[in-house]
Scaffold this motif. Structure first.
Motif, short mmCIF file in Angstrom:
data_model
loop_
_atom_site.label_atom_id
_atom_site.label_comp_id
_atom_site.label_asym_id
_atom_site.label_seq_id
_atom_site.Cartn_x
_atom_site.Cartn_y
_atom_site.Cartn_z
N ALA A 1 18.97 -1.31 71.21
CA ALA A 1 18.90 -0.27 72.22
C ALA A 1 18.64 1.11 71.64
N ARG A 2 18.56 1.21 70.35
CA ARG A 2 18.26 2.48 69.67
C ARG A 2 17.13 2.22 68.66
N TRP A 3 16.06 1.66 69.14
CA TRP A 3 14.99 1.20 68.27
C TRP A 3 14.42 2.35 67.45
N ASP A 4 14.30 2.12 66.15
CA ASP A 4 13.75 3.12 65.24
C ASP A 4 12.25 2.88 65.07
N HIS A 5 11.46 3.61 65.84
CA HIS A 5 10.01 3.41 65.80
C HIS A 5 9.38 3.99 64.54
N SER A 6 10.16 4.74 63.78
CA SER A 6 9.63 5.28 62.51
C SER A 6 9.70 4.24 61.39
N ALA A 7 10.47 3.18 61.61
CA ALA A 7 10.60 2.14 60.58
C ALA A 7 9.34 1.27 60.56
N ASP A 8 8.76 1.12 59.40
CA ASP A 8 7.56 0.29 59.24
C ASP A 8 8.00 -1.16 59.00
N LEU A 9 7.88 -1.97 60.02
CA LEU A 9 8.35 -3.35 59.93
C LEU A 9 7.23 -4.35 59.70
N VAL A 10 6.01 -3.88 59.70
CA VAL A 10 4.88 -4.77 59.47
C VAL A 10 4.94 -5.31 58.04
N GLY A 11 4.91 -6.62 57.91
CA GLY A 11 4.96 -7.23 56.59
C GLY A 11 6.34 -7.25 55.97
N ALA A 12 7.36 -6.89 56.73
CA ALA A 12 8.73 -6.85 56.20
C ALA A 12 9.48 -8.14 56.50
N ARG A 13 10.51 -8.39 55.72
CA ARG A 13 11.44 -9.48 56.00
C ARG A 13 12.54 -8.90 56.89
N ILE A 14 12.60 -9.38 58.11
CA ILE A 14 13.47 -8.77 59.12
C ILE A 14 14.52 -9.77 59.57
N ALA A 15 15.75 -9.32 59.65
CA ALA A 15 16.82 -10.12 60.22
C ALA A 15 17.15 -9.59 61.61
N VAL A 16 17.34 -10.50 62.55
CA VAL A 16 17.80 -10.15 63.89
C VAL A 16 19.12 -10.86 64.10
N VAL A 17 20.13 -10.09 64.50
CA VAL A 17 21.46 -10.66 64.75
C VAL A 17 21.68 -10.73 66.25
N GLY A 18 21.83 -11.94 66.77
CA GLY A 18 22.04 -12.13 68.20
C GLY A 18 20.90 -12.88 68.84
N THR A 19 21.23 -13.66 69.87
CA THR A 19 20.22 -14.43 70.59
C THR A 19 20.40 -14.27 72.10
N GLY A 20 20.71 -13.05 72.52
CA GLY A 20 20.85 -12.76 73.94
C GLY A 20 19.53 -12.32 74.55
N ALA A 21 19.64 -11.64 75.70
CA ALA A 21 18.46 -11.29 76.48
C ALA A 21 17.49 -10.40 75.72
N SER A 22 17.99 -9.47 74.93
CA SER A 22 17.09 -8.60 74.16
C SER A 22 16.42 -9.37 73.03
#
Length: 489
Positions: free
Chosen positions: A158-179
């Motif tokens: 809910a506070r997405w950081d659009h300045s973070a360059d996530l392209v080509g990154a190894r990303i972890a997501v915690v949670g499997t709810g609606a978002s």
């Protein structure tokens, strides 16, 4: 100092809805306080990749403001934000909204029967206070050892950081709810890899939905009765869904079969399917809609970790099964403080009791809207005012209607809720909820307050039933001193 009849806190769907209702009722002496730089509430705050509504667009709007221009069956987040901006302008509310003006405190002044609100720009005195602050506004950050020392981009969905360059990154997501079910497929398209931590799987049904063509939108605009009929059809479909969500055996079994078939079609690996299959009753937790979550999780772009995140060791995330996962960025799709509303600490009623203290055993109210010990106070989107089967906007509209009816009957008097009326209504909710899947389905959900074990967020019935219950409110919910006339239904 500013003096108004009604002070509304929050400029999301709830705040805009009640402001519009007041204006339609001929009430002009009100102000809307909004802490952010624009209106929109959750649809302003949430800007994560893939954000969209999971309620059909033509039901997720105000009845007085049909929108023939929705792009498709399910509107994107930016569209909904723009829609709310449009409603503000269409109803001439812009000059009543004070942006960047958070309510710091609100105190009931019993000697003058008014609310006194402190804000950065001064004190506002109001006869009536409407809290329209939303229920999903304050992100929940899990208490995980080492989380604060994670070296890469780290933020809540809910506070997405659009300045973070996530392209080509190894990303972890915690949670499997609606978002998360919306975020993961989007990240999987461009990330080097996505690691998904799942503490509890969700029941997921097909989303479907189509884009509306230019011809569709032109037809909706030219023929309002067609748009009205579509909304009526969607309303009926939503009301029919209550049975499967609340626990009707036949309806729930049919809906669960749809969810299981959806999983079977989209995930070939039996072990992965097993990990994605809930062990609780259908409807116990929020039922999700997605056509691309399962394919993303089943692809080589995503690793499902069916465990909780228990430790962060630098850039290494440790799951409860001891497995370790190296990542560059961390997204927390971990929900919100839903049963303990942050604004409750700021509001003091009679005798200096805060709303948080009154709700220390779980949120309660009469008509899901007015609270004993807090005269001339209305809470929208609060206790038992959410839905698990249809559009929450429908509930807000009913609450806004109740507010205007009560104010029409108030005649300048302070309205004090009879504590017995609040207790009786709370008992009604408990009885209605007792046999539902939300209470008996074997899961832990954000609808139930862990302090009391009561269903605190959801209305355990249909929208029709909520409308009928509010229509029965006749003024007897308020103490006879000072007396008020009956409230017309």
């Amino acid at each position: 100092m500013t003096r108004v009849e009604v002070a509304i806190v929050g400029a999301g769907f709830a705040g805009i809805g009640v402001a519009s209702a007041l204006r339609r009722a001929g009430r002009e002496d009100f102000v809307v306080l909004e802490r952010a730089a624009s209106v929109g509430g959750t649809w302003r705050d949430n800007t994560y990749p893939g954000i969209a509504c999971d309620v059909p667009s033509h039901l997720y709007g105000f009845a007085a403001h049909p929108n023939p221009a929705w792009s498709g069956t399910y509107a994107k987040g930016a569209e909904i934000h723009a829609y709310l901006e449009h409603v503000v302008d269409a109803d001439g509310l812009r000059d009543r909204v004070r942006l960047r003006t958070p309510m710091r405190t609100a105190e009931w002044d019993a000697s003058h029967d008014v609310w006194r609100l402190t804000t950065p720009s001064g004190v506002i005195t109001a006869d009536v206070l409407v809290l329209a602050c939303g229920r999903l506004t304050e992100p929940t950050i899990p208490r995980v050892p080492g989380l604060e020392h994670f070296p890469g981009p780290l933020f809540h969905s809910a506070r997405w950081d659009h300045s973070a360059d996530l392209v080509g990154a190894r990303i972890a997501v915690v949670g499997t709810g609606a978002s998360a079910v919306q975020i993961v497929p989007e990240l999987a398209r461009t990330a080097a890899h996505v690691t998904l931590f799942q503490r509890t799987p969700a029941w997921i049904v097909p989303r479907g939905g189509d884009a509306y063509s230019d011809a569709d939108r032109a037809r909706f605009a030219a023929t309002p009765p067609e748009l009205e009929a579509l909304r009526a059809d969607l309303y009926a479909e939503g009301e029919a869904r209550f049975a499967s969500r609340s626990g009707d055996s036949a309806a729930a079994a049919e809906a669960e079969a749809v969810a299981r078939a959806h999983l079977e079609r989209q995930v070939a690996d039996p072990a992965l399917r097993a990990a994605l299959t809930p062990d609780y009753a259908f409807g116990c937790k929020r039922v999700l809609l997605s056509d691309d979550f399962y394919p993303a999780v089943a692809s080589e772009a995503v690793t499902l970790v069916p465990e909780a995140l228990t430790e962060v060791d630098g850039s290494t995330l440790v799951a409860s099964d001891g497995t370790r996962h190296e990542v560059d960025a961390l997204v927390l799709a971990t929900g919100f403080a839903s049963t303990r509303q942050p604004y409750a600490e700021l509001v003091s009623g009679e005798g200096g009791v805060t709303l948080a203290e009154h709700w220390s055993g779980g949120m309660t109210a009469f008509a899901s809207t007015v609270v004993a010990g807090f005269p001339n106070l209305f809470v929208l989107n609060g206790p038992n005012a959410s839905l698990g089967h249809s559009s929450s906007v429908l509930m807000l509209e009913e609450q806004a209607g109740y507010v205007t009816r009560v104010l029409d009957a108030r005649a300048g008097r302070a309205l004090r809720v009879d504590p017995d009326a609040e207790r009786t209504y709370t008992d009604e909710i408990a009885v209605a909820a007792a046999s539902t899947r939300w209470m008996t389905g074997g899961c832990r959900n954000w609808y139930v307050d862990e302090r009391s074990g009561r269903l605190a967020l959801l209305w355990p019935g249909t929208v029709d039933a909520f409308r009928e219950r509010l229509a029965r409110a006749d003024g007897s919910e308020f103490l006879p001193e000072p007396a008020i006339e009956g409230i017309p239904a």
